[in-house]
Design a protein around this motif. Sequence first.
Motif, mmCIF file in Angstrom:
data_model
loop_
_atom_site.group_PDB
_atom_site.id
_atom_site.type_symbol
_atom_site.label_atom_id
_atom_site.label_comp_id
_atom_site.label_asym_id
_atom_site.label_seq_id
_atom_site.Cartn_x
_atom_site.Cartn_y
_atom_site.Cartn_z
ATOM 1 N N VAL A 134 -4.316 -11.729 0.025
ATOM 2 C CA VAL A 134 -5.536 -12.326 -0.531
ATOM 3 C C VAL A 134 -6.712 -12.156 0.422
ATOM 4 N N TYR A 135 -6.455 -12.176 1.727
ATOM 5 C CA TYR A 135 -7.518 -11.990 2.703
ATOM 6 C C TYR A 135 -7.638 -10.538 3.162
ATOM 7 N N GLY A 136 -6.793 -9.659 2.669
ATOM 8 C CA GLY A 136 -6.730 -8.291 3.163
ATOM 9 C C GLY A 136 -7.804 -7.378 2.597
ATOM 10 N N ASP A 137 -7.739 -6.096 3.021
ATOM 11 C CA ASP A 137 -8.744 -5.120 2.599
ATOM 12 C C ASP A 137 -8.246 -4.197 1.494
ATOM 13 N N GLY A 138 -7.032 -4.425 1.011
ATOM 14 C CA GLY A 138 -6.521 -3.653 -0.121
ATOM 15 C C GLY A 138 -6.132 -2.232 0.200
ATOM 16 N N THR A 139 -5.986 -1.898 1.486
ATOM 17 C CA THR A 139 -5.686 -0.511 1.840
ATOM 18 C C THR A 139 -4.195 -0.210 1.927
ATOM 19 N N LEU A 140 -3.350 -1.231 1.961
ATOM 20 C CA LEU A 140 -1.910 -0.981 1.952
ATOM 21 C C LEU A 140 -1.486 -0.504 0.567
ATOM 22 N N PRO A 141 -0.442 0.297 0.462
ATOM 23 C CA PRO A 141 -0.007 0.801 -0.845
ATOM 24 C C PRO A 141 0.229 -0.337 -1.843
ATOM 25 N N ASN A 142 -0.410 -0.236 -2.999
ATOM 26 C CA ASN A 142 -0.248 -1.181 -4.113
ATOM 27 C C ASN A 142 -0.683 -2.609 -3.774
ATOM 28 N N GLN A 143 -1.494 -2.779 -2.734
ATOM 29 C CA GLN A 143 -1.958 -4.105 -2.332
ATOM 30 C C GLN A 143 -3.131 -4.540 -3.212
ATOM 31 N N ILE A 144 -3.203 -5.843 -3.528
ATOM 32 C CA ILE A 144 -4.352 -6.345 -4.269
ATOM 33 C C ILE A 144 -5.614 -6.168 -3.434
ATOM 34 N N GLY A 145 -6.768 -6.165 -4.090
ATOM 35 C CA GLY A 145 -8.042 -6.083 -3.383
ATOM 36 C C GLY A 145 -8.427 -7.459 -2.880
ATOM 37 N N GLY A 146 -8.166 -7.735 -1.608
ATOM 38 C CA GLY A 146 -8.422 -9.047 -1.043
ATOM 39 C C GLY A 146 -9.870 -9.250 -0.625
ATOM 40 N N LEU A 147 -10.085 -10.314 0.120
ATOM 41 C CA LEU A 147 -11.437 -10.732 0.481
ATOM 42 C C LEU A 147 -12.188 -9.657 1.248
ATOM 43 N N GLN A 148 -11.505 -8.955 2.160
ATOM 44 C CA GLN A 148 -12.183 -7.932 2.943
ATOM 45 C C GLN A 148 -12.571 -6.723 2.097
ATOM 46 N N ALA A 149 -11.924 -6.543 0.948
ATOM 47 C CA ALA A 149 -12.293 -5.461 0.038
ATOM 48 C C ALA A 149 -13.458 -5.883 -0.855
ATOM 49 N N LEU A 150 -13.419 -7.118 -1.357
ATOM 50 C CA LEU A 150 -14.476 -7.595 -2.248
ATOM 51 C C LEU A 150 -15.789 -7.812 -1.511
ATOM 52 N N ILE A 151 -15.683 -8.270 -0.242
ATOM 53 C CA ILE A 151 -16.874 -8.586 0.557
ATOM 54 C C ILE A 151 -16.766 -7.786 1.846
ATOM 55 N N SER A 152 -17.392 -6.632 1.876
ATOM 56 C CA SER A 152 -17.189 -5.693 2.983
ATOM 57 C C SER A 152 -18.120 -5.988 4.149
ATOM 58 N N ASP A 153 -17.742 -5.501 5.310
ATOM 59 C CA ASP A 153 -18.517 -5.732 6.527
ATOM 60 C C ASP A 153 -19.867 -5.025 6.521
ATOM 61 N N ASN A 154 -20.007 -3.968 5.712
ATOM 62 C CA ASN A 154 -21.309 -3.303 5.637
ATOM 63 C C ASN A 154 -22.031 -3.591 4.323
ATOM 64 N N GLY A 155 -21.402 -4.440 3.491
ATOM 65 C CA GLY A 155 -22.034 -4.835 2.228
ATOM 66 C C GLY A 155 -21.880 -3.832 1.119
ATOM 67 N N GLN A 156 -21.333 -2.660 1.420
ATOM 68 C CA GLN A 156 -21.291 -1.604 0.419
ATOM 69 C C GLN A 156 -19.850 -1.317 -0.019
ATOM 70 N N GLY A 157 -19.565 -0.070 -0.362
ATOM 71 C CA GLY A 157 -18.240 0.313 -0.821
ATOM 72 C C GLY A 157 -18.142 0.338 -2.339
ATOM 73 N N THR A 158 -17.057 0.914 -2.812
ATOM 74 C CA THR A 158 -16.770 0.953 -4.246
ATOM 75 C C THR A 158 -15.793 -0.160 -4.570
ATOM 76 N N VAL A 159 -16.223 -1.109 -5.370
ATOM 77 C CA VAL A 159 -15.425 -2.268 -5.743
ATOM 78 C C VAL A 159 -15.427 -2.376 -7.262
ATOM 79 N N GLY A 160 -14.239 -2.495 -7.847
ATOM 80 C CA GLY A 160 -14.161 -2.569 -9.303
ATOM 81 C C GLY A 160 -14.671 -1.313 -9.982
ATOM 82 N N GLY A 161 -14.572 -0.181 -9.275
ATOM 83 C CA GLY A 161 -15.014 1.093 -9.849
ATOM 84 C C GLY A 161 -16.508 1.328 -9.765
ATOM 85 N N ILE A 162 -17.269 0.415 -9.157
ATOM 86 C CA ILE A 162 -18.725 0.552 -9.057
ATOM 87 C C ILE A 162 -19.103 0.868 -7.614
ATOM 88 N N ASN A 163 -19.818 1.949 -7.421
ATOM 89 C CA ASN A 163 -20.234 2.380 -6.096
ATOM 90 C C ASN A 163 -21.564 1.706 -5.750
#
Length: 325
Positions: A134-163
Motif C-alpha cells: 500500500v505504501y510501495g511504488d508498484g515496481t515489484l512484479p504484479n504489485q498494486i500501485g501504492g502511495l509512492q506510485a500515486l504521489i511521486s517524488d517529482n510530481g509527474q509520471g504515468t498514473v492510471g494510464g495518464i502521462n
Amino acid sequence: MPSPNQIFTELVTTTFRNHRTDIIDNVSNNNAFLQRLMKKGMKRTESGGTTLAQPLEYAENSTYQRYSGYDTLNVGASDVLSAAEFPWRQIAIHVTASGQEMRINSGKERIVNLVKSRMKNAIRTYKNNFSFDVYGDGTLPNQIGGLQALISDNGQGTVGGINSATWTFWRNKVQSAAAPMQGGAAITPSGAAGIMESLMLPLWMAQTRGDDKPDLILSSNEYFNFYETSQVSLKRYTSSDTARGGFQSLKYKSADVIFDGGSGIPNAHMYFLNTDYIHLVVHKDADLEVVPEMRPYNQDAVVVPILWMGNLTIGNRALQGVLKA
C-alpha cells in the motif's frame, strides 16, 4: 470419520468465512492509510471489467461563465480525458499442512490448534506484506500501485494510464526541503521551532481549494519526530478513534499527522493526502475469499488458497502532495 485433511480444510474454510469481516477490519487497522480509507467509505467493490476505471475530478470546471442576455454559453467539455484506468492486481496467501502434520495432529484439539496457528500466520503475513504494498511504488512484479506510485517524488509520471508530462492537471504537489516551493534557500528539516511548519504550510496551502484540503498526513519516523519536537508546548493529539488504532498521531490544522513506522513509508517523507479522491477497489469475488482446497499431485499435503484482487485508484492527483528532503 472424515480424514484429517478434510477436517483441516473444513476448519480453515469455515473459520475464515465466519470471521472474514473481522479479518478484513484487522488488516485495515494495521495500516493508518487503509484505516482512513475504510473509515471514510472509500473502499468499493467491482464485479468485473478489463481495468479499474476511476472518474477524474478536475481542480476546476472550465465551463464556469459569467454571461448576460443572449451571450453564447460555453458547453464544451472541460477536457478530453474523463477517467484514469488502473490494472487489476492479484494476491494469494495459502494455508497449508503436510499429510504428516495432519496425521500427527488428528485429534480434535490438536487439529484445531494446528488450524489456529496456520491461520494466524497467514493473516499476519498478509497484513505485513499488504501494508508494504500500500505504501510501495508498484515496481515489484504484479504489485498494486501504492502511495509512492500515486504521489511521486517529482510530481509527474504515468498514473492510471495518464502521462502527467502531457496532462499537467495530473501532477501532484511536491515540497522539497532542498528547493522549497515558496522559493529561497534550502531548508534543513529539524525539530527547531518553525522549521517543519515552514515546509508544511506552503504545501498545505497549495493543496487547499475551498472545502478541499488534506485530511491525513502520513510521516516517516524522523519527520514525525521533528514535527512533534517542534510542538512541545502546542501538542494537539487526534481523536480516541485513531489512538485505539494503535497509531501515534498529532494534528496539523485540520489534518491528522500519523507516524506509521515500519510500514514502508520511505525515509524523510511526509504525504499530504486528501483521501476523498483515493479509493481501494476490490473484486466482489476476491476480497480475501477462500477457494476449494488444492492437493499437489506430487506431494502429501493440502493447500487452501485465500485470494485478493483489486488496486488503489486516484481521481485527483493535484490535491495530493509530498514533502521530501
